[in-house]
Design an enzyme around this catalytic site. Structure first.
Site, mmCIF file in Angstrom:
data_model
loop_
_atom_site.group_PDB
_atom_site.id
_atom_site.type_symbol
_atom_site.label_atom_id
_atom_site.label_comp_id
_atom_site.label_asym_id
_atom_site.label_seq_id
_atom_site.Cartn_x
_atom_site.Cartn_y
_atom_site.Cartn_z
ATOM 1 C CG ASP A 165 -1.690 1.250 1.395
ATOM 2 O OD1 ASP A 165 -2.454 1.587 0.480
ATOM 3 O OD2 ASP A 165 -1.534 1.930 2.437
ATOM 4 C CG LEU A 166 1.696 5.610 -2.024
ATOM 5 C CD1 LEU A 166 3.197 5.340 -2.111
ATOM 6 C CD2 LEU A 166 1.199 6.306 -3.283
ATOM 7 C CG ASP A 167 -1.544 7.531 -0.023
ATOM 8 O OD1 ASP A 167 -0.676 8.393 -0.202
ATOM 9 O OD2 ASP A 167 -2.292 7.100 -0.921
ATOM 10 C CG ASP A 226 -1.987 2.390 6.335
ATOM 11 O OD1 ASP A 226 -2.548 3.350 6.894
ATOM 12 O OD2 ASP A 226 -2.151 2.118 5.137
ATOM 13 C CE LYS A 258 -5.466 -1.060 -1.064
ATOM 14 N NZ LYS A 258 -4.281 -0.396 -0.471
#
Length: 229
Positions: free
Chosen positions: A12-14, A171, A146
């Site tokens: 995941d990125l953020d 996260d 998601k």
């Protein structure tokens, strides 16, 4: 779910690779203020961490009775976010270490994010991770964001790896749930304090309950590659 070593890793990125949630909060606050919603708190924003930008704006539009179409709100938020994060994305140092270790070991790597394709590209470039993470999937490129598994399944397809061979690093509860639905193993590093007890994280094979403060890249690497973890 297969417990054998992963053959590919999807990040995941953020909130996972980069600390971009403050930028997303500010971008959303600006858009809402421009459309007659002057009060939007950080606590309200945390409801949407891990949820795609489109789904977030659709929900906020409905809750606040905003007349502007969702496409306009989405464009405004993405533009504001790019102004903020595109020039100041901060990578979590321990996450950079994990990405570099996996890359050095020739693991296929991808990013699967709820952000727009433009935002994903800009943040990775600013963070200095673009060359290490060339495969990227935005929730805007698949049917559902998601906690549905679409974005992870598409990442696995682009990597050429069966879903069961992938490990996800996430996260947010919605991301952990998406990984479970995709049939993928999950390393969970909660961004929001208190969410570590969310039932969605119960499916994670490795949980760092203290979030980034507790995250150990060596332990995560060992778990992903079949060590003790």
């Amino acid at each position: 779910m297969d417990s054998s070593p992963a053959t590919a890793v999807i990040f995941d990125l953020d909130g996972t690779l980069v600390d971009s949630e403050p930028h997303y909060y500010e971008a959303g606050r600006r858009v809402l203020a421009a459309h007659g919603v002057p009060e939007f708190s950080w606590a309200e924003h945390t409801r949407f961490i891990g949820i795609g930008t489109r789904e977030t704006m659709e929900t906020l539009r409905a809750e606040h009775g905003i007349a502007a179409p969702v496409e306009q709100l989405l464009a405004e938020k993405n533009r504001s976010y790019l102004e903020l994060a595109g020039r100041s994305a901060q990578v979590f140092p321990a996450m950079r270490t994990l990405v570099e270790q996996l890359h050095a070991a020739s693991y296929p790597l991808a990013v699967a994010s709820g952000s727009s394709p433009e935002a994903v590209h800009a943040v990775l470039e600013c963070a200095g991770l673009a060359e290490l993470l060339p495969v990227r999937v935005s929730a805007e490129e698949v049917g559902r964001g998601k906690p549905e598994p679409d974005v992870f399944l598409e990442a696995a397809r682009r990597l050429g790896v069966p879903p069961g061979g992938c490990a996800v690093v996430e996260d947010a509860p919605a991301g952990a749930e998406a990984a479970r639905r995709a049939g993928m193993r999950c390393v969970a590093v909660p961004y929001v304090r208190g969410t570590e007890t969310d039932p969605a994280f119960a499916s994670a094979g490795l949980l760092f309950a203290g979030g980034q403060d507790e995250f150990d890249p060596r332990r995560a690497y060992d778990w992903i590659t079949g060590g003790e973890g």
